[in-house]
Scaffold this active site. Structure first.
Site, PDB file in Angstrom:
ATOM      1  N   TYR A 153     -25.981 101.666 -48.331  1.00  0.00           N
ATOM      2  CA  TYR A 153     -24.607 101.735 -48.842  1.00  0.00           C
ATOM      3  C   TYR A 153     -24.561 101.324 -50.316  1.00  0.00           C
ATOM      4  O   TYR A 153     -23.941 101.991 -51.148  1.00  0.00           O
ATOM      5  CB  TYR A 153     -23.730 100.818 -47.989  1.00  0.00           C
ATOM      6  CG  TYR A 153     -22.255 100.851 -48.300  1.00  0.00           C
ATOM      7  CD1 TYR A 153     -21.486 101.976 -48.031  1.00  0.00           C
ATOM      8  CD2 TYR A 153     -21.605  99.737 -48.832  1.00  0.00           C
ATOM      9  CE1 TYR A 153     -20.117 101.990 -48.288  1.00  0.00           C
ATOM     10  CE2 TYR A 153     -20.242  99.739 -49.090  1.00  0.00           C
ATOM     11  CZ  TYR A 153     -19.499 100.869 -48.812  1.00  0.00           C
ATOM     12  OH  TYR A 153     -18.140 100.879 -49.065  1.00  0.00           O
ATOM     13  N   LYS A 157     -23.349 103.638 -53.439  1.00  0.00           N
ATOM     14  CA  LYS A 157     -22.187 103.305 -54.278  1.00  0.00           C
ATOM     15  C   LYS A 157     -22.594 103.084 -55.745  1.00  0.00           C
ATOM     16  O   LYS A 157     -21.825 103.418 -56.649  1.00  0.00           O
ATOM     17  CB  LYS A 157     -21.463 102.079 -53.714  1.00  0.00           C
ATOM     18  CG  LYS A 157     -20.764 102.336 -52.372  1.00  0.00           C
ATOM     19  CD  LYS A 157     -19.666 103.402 -52.472  1.00  0.00           C
ATOM     20  CE  LYS A 157     -18.807 103.473 -51.217  1.00  0.00           C
ATOM     21  NZ  LYS A 157     -17.803 104.551 -51.262  1.00  0.00           N
TER      22      LYS A 157
HETATM   23  P1  NAD Z   1     -12.197 104.804 -42.817  1.00  0.00           P
HETATM   24  O1  NAD Z   1     -13.328 104.843 -41.849  1.00  0.00           O
HETATM   25  O2  NAD Z   1     -10.893 104.227 -42.394  1.00  0.00           O
HETATM   26  O3  NAD Z   1     -11.942 106.271 -43.404  1.00  0.00           O
HETATM   27  C1  NAD Z   1     -12.991 107.100 -43.791  1.00  0.00           C
HETATM   28  C2  NAD Z   1     -12.612 108.540 -43.464  1.00  0.00           C
HETATM   29  O4  NAD Z   1     -13.691 109.378 -43.945  1.00  0.00           O
HETATM   30  C3  NAD Z   1     -12.473 108.805 -41.967  1.00  0.00           C
HETATM   31  O5  NAD Z   1     -11.234 109.446 -41.697  1.00  0.00           O
HETATM   32  C4  NAD Z   1     -13.640 109.724 -41.644  1.00  0.00           C
HETATM   33  O6  NAD Z   1     -13.348 110.670 -40.611  1.00  0.00           O
HETATM   34  C5  NAD Z   1     -13.890 110.403 -42.983  1.00  0.00           C
HETATM   35  N1  NAD Z   1     -15.216 110.961 -43.092  1.00  0.00           N
HETATM   36  C6  NAD Z   1     -16.398 110.424 -42.687  1.00  0.00           C
HETATM   37  N2  NAD Z   1     -17.406 111.278 -42.917  1.00  0.00           N
HETATM   38  C7  NAD Z   1     -16.868 112.378 -43.493  1.00  0.00           C
HETATM   39  C8  NAD Z   1     -17.399 113.597 -43.964  1.00  0.00           C
HETATM   40  N3  NAD Z   1     -18.715 113.894 -43.862  1.00  0.00           N
HETATM   41  N4  NAD Z   1     -16.557 114.503 -44.512  1.00  0.00           N
HETATM   42  C9  NAD Z   1     -15.229 114.244 -44.581  1.00  0.00           C
HETATM   43  N5  NAD Z   1     -14.667 113.106 -44.136  1.00  0.00           N
HETATM   44  C10 NAD Z   1     -15.475 112.183 -43.603  1.00  0.00           C
HETATM   45  O7  NAD Z   1     -12.781 104.023 -44.070  1.00  0.00           O
HETATM   46  P2  NAD Z   1     -12.084 103.322 -45.337  1.00  0.00           P
HETATM   47  O8  NAD Z   1     -12.229 101.853 -45.175  1.00  0.00           O
HETATM   48  O9  NAD Z   1     -10.758 103.898 -45.598  1.00  0.00           O
HETATM   49  O10 NAD Z   1     -13.106 103.741 -46.479  1.00  0.00           O
HETATM   50  C11 NAD Z   1     -12.849 104.813 -47.364  1.00  0.00           C
HETATM   51  C12 NAD Z   1     -13.755 104.683 -48.573  1.00  0.00           C
HETATM   52  O11 NAD Z   1     -13.525 103.422 -49.202  1.00  0.00           O
HETATM   53  C13 NAD Z   1     -15.256 104.741 -48.243  1.00  0.00           C
HETATM   54  O12 NAD Z   1     -15.911 105.463 -49.271  1.00  0.00           O
HETATM   55  C14 NAD Z   1     -15.660 103.288 -48.265  1.00  0.00           C
HETATM   56  O13 NAD Z   1     -17.016 103.118 -48.573  1.00  0.00           O
HETATM   57  C15 NAD Z   1     -14.762 102.756 -49.377  1.00  0.00           C
HETATM   58  N6  NAD Z   1     -14.565 101.301 -49.332  1.00  0.00           N
HETATM   59  C16 NAD Z   1     -13.954 100.704 -48.252  1.00  0.00           C
HETATM   60  C17 NAD Z   1     -13.801  99.322 -48.266  1.00  0.00           C
HETATM   61  C18 NAD Z   1     -13.122  98.599 -47.136  1.00  0.00           C
HETATM   62  O14 NAD Z   1     -13.170  97.343 -47.139  1.00  0.00           O
HETATM   63  N7  NAD Z   1     -12.494  99.274 -46.191  1.00  0.00           N
HETATM   64  C19 NAD Z   1     -14.271  98.559 -49.342  1.00  0.00           C
HETATM   65  C20 NAD Z   1     -14.908  99.215 -50.401  1.00  0.00           C
HETATM   66  C21 NAD Z   1     -15.036 100.593 -50.380  1.00  0.00           C
END
Ligand code: NAD
Length: 261
Positions: A153, A157
């Site tokens: 990861y 990133k």
């Molecule tokens: P989440 O799991 O709630 O949402 C992610 C979405 O991406 C899901 O709806 C999933 O179906 C979709 N997805 C997965 N693989 C896919 C693909 N191949 N094609 C299209 N869609 C796909 O996650 P989140 O927490 O909302 O995270 C969203 C982004 O934010 C990610 O890139 C994550 O790394 C980043 N992020 C999240 C956090 C956190 O604390 N939640 C912190 C830093 C970064």
């Protein structure tokens, strides 16, 4: 405020969590949004919730042809493609010495590869239509901060942050901005399960100076600002929204707590 009135946008990973919050904030700010996600059922529900300016499209961001056609479809639907948010992504928690090649490749294909395709094909549509736009890549504090058990990861990133910088460098002269948002801990379906464990929750919250998670709506509001003309000189940078967690180390997810269950 309709700061994005008349703009056409693509948001990937839009059926859940941060992507859904960004799509919601864009619609509320006047944009038309093509919501892209793998999860058809959640996508339908999100598009219905957001109303007539939202369109759902099942898209796998690790497939270049699907990303290209989603960008084209958004331009056709809204008259122009002005904003792309590359949000779909996930990680894998495993010791560096244990992570399988397949798991490594799946994280890179979606979390890094999906962003690359989104920047490439979003920018191509913007260049072709002769109207510049902005591309926002959702990174993480883990793009800068190594995390135990998070090599795949963190590497993905860090790559996203560099695509943001390279994109800004190559596309700036043609008016296209490429910016990043690096969230800290946001409570979403991605993190909710981990946070159900009280010891893990304490570990996570303990490294955040502000002592709380970031709300997904805060990321949505930042994306609206970055997509708007108010941010017209911001490009190449990735802005941390993390309650200050980058001032401390990242929690040790493998050895930091003995899980209660
Ligand atoms: P989440 O799991 O709630 O949402 C992610 C979405 O991406 C899901 O709806 C999933 O179906 C979709 N997805 C997965 N693989 C896919 C693909 N191949 N094609 C299209 N869609 C796909 O996650 P989140 O927490 O909302 O995270 C969203 C982004 O934010 C990610 O890139 C994550 O790394 C980043 N992020 C999240 C956090 C956190 O604390 N939640 C912190 C830093 C970064």
């Amino acid at each position: 405020m309709d700061v994005l009135k008349g703009r056409g946008a693509v948001v990937t990973g839009a059926a859940s969590g941060i992507g859904k919050a960004i799509a919601t904030a864009f619609v509320e700010s006047g944009a038309g949004v093509l919501l892209c996600d793998l999860n058809a059922k959640a996508l339908d529900a999100a598009a219905c919730e957001l109303g007539s300016r939202a369109i759902g499209r099942v898209t796998d961001v690790s497939d270049e042809a699907q990303v290209e056609s989603a960008m084209r479809a958004a331009r056709q639907a809204f008259g122009s493609l002005d904003i792309v948010v590359n949000c779909a992504g996930f990680g894998a928690i495993a010791p560096l010495t244990e992570i399988s090649g397949d798991k490594w490749r799946s994280v890179q294909a979606v979390t890094l590869g999906g962003v690359f395709y989104g920047v490439k094909h979003g920018a191509r549509q913007m260049l072709d239509q002769g109207r510049a736009g902005v591309i926002i890549n959702i990174s993480s504090v883990n793009g800068r901060q190594p995390g135990e058990g998070q090599a795949a990861y963190c590497a993905a990133k860090a790559g996203v942050d560099m695509i943001t910088r390279c994109g800004a460098l190559e596309l700036g002269a043609r008016g296209i901005r490429v910016v990043g948002i690096a969230p800290g801990l946001v409570e979403t379906p991605l993190t909710r399960k981990e946070l159900e464990d009280p010891a893990m929750r304490q570990l996570f919250f303990g490294i955040i100076p502000m002592g709380r998670a970031v709300a997904a709506e805060e990321i949505g509001a930042a994306a609206v600002f970055l997509a708007s003309d108010h941010a017209r000189s911001i490009t190449g940078d990735t802005i941390a929204i993390d309650g200050g967690s980058l001032t401390r180390g990242y929690p040790a997810l493998l050895t930091g707590v003995k899980k209660s269950s």
